[in-house]
Design an enzyme around this catalytic site. Structure first.
Site: not given
Ligand code: APR
Length: 226
Positions: A87-88, A90, A105
């Site tokens: 979901q990150n 980065d 995401h």
């Protein structure tokens, strides 16, 4: 045929790399109204504020380094077929060496044309400013999924979960759907683990491993590689 492991991560896996989570004390949603900085309405109302919010987070991502949990997850590829579904936004999983990372995401280090959503540009520097435009002259935005926008790669992610022999969920409050609903796609036959430093709602059939990602994940990975 290698056994397949799905590693499902949230902001908690990057917390010990110094990146803020969303809902812990001091988290991002305690400092910003998400509807102002992470929604199409906020973008329409005040794009400069949205760009600044992501420029600040992007600078933090560029200054951060993968931690021992990211590195341990990458090492699983020595013995398993590994798919990281995160979901990150980065790139710490990639920088740690994971070769299959699915960002449901989006990714903060990519920009997207506001007029042509399929046009995605790797970012040259840390910032997207007002006036940075695509070749068709439309304003660039972070290539991240805002509240109310479609989450990505869900069919592929459901397939990976449903064919996993092990699922390792790390550092997520499971607050945001449909991503949070992915944990239910793991088959009963899969070995399912949930890592968090504090007791929370654990998905049915998952075993709770209490501790921070860097404390718990490397020893578990060592066991799985032994
Ligand atoms: N190690 C492991 N887990 C941790 C650590 C740590 N060092 N520190 C915090 N955590 C856990 C918290 O206990 C919490 O369960 O990480 C989780 C962080 O939860 P959130 O801040 O809600 O982050 P996340 O679950 O990733 O949020 C999901 O919400 O705002 C949206 O798009 C955003 O992708 C994000 C989504």
């Amino acid at each position: 045929m290698k056994d397949k492991i799905v590693v499902f991560t949230g902001a908690g896996v990057s917390a010990e790399s110094g990146l803020k989570t969303f809902r812990d004390m001091g988290g991002l949603w305690h400092r910003h109204r998400l509807e102002d900085v992470a929604s199409p309405q906020g973008w329409q109302r005040d794009p400069a504020t949205v760009l600044r919010f992501y420029n600040e987070r992007r600078a933090a991502v560029l200054a951060a380094r993968p931690n021992a949990a990211h590195r341990a997850i990458a090492r699983l590829e020595e013995k398993y077929e590994v798919v990281v579904i995160t979901q990150n936004i980065d790139d710490l999983h990639e920088r740690a060496g994971s070769s299959r990372v699915v960002h449901v995401h989006g990714e903060i280090l990519k920009a997207r044309s506001t007029a042509l959503p399929e046009r995605i540009y790797p970012l040259k520097g840390p910032a997207i400013e007002l006036g940075d435009r695509c070749e068709r002259g439309s304003q660039l935005r972070p290539d991240v999924v805002w509240f109310g926008e479609a989450v990505r790669h869900m069919d592929e992610s459901e397939m990976h979960f449903s064919t996993a022999s092990k699922v390792l969920a790390i550092g997520t409050s499971l607050s945001v759907y449909p991503a949070a609903g992915l944990v239910a796609y793991a088959p009963f036959s899969a070995e399912r683990w949930f890592v968090s430093p504090e007791p929370q709602e654990i998905p049915r059939g998952y075993r709770f491993l209490e501790g921070t990602a860097t404390a718990v994940v490397p020893p578990l990975v060592e066991q799985w590689l032994a």
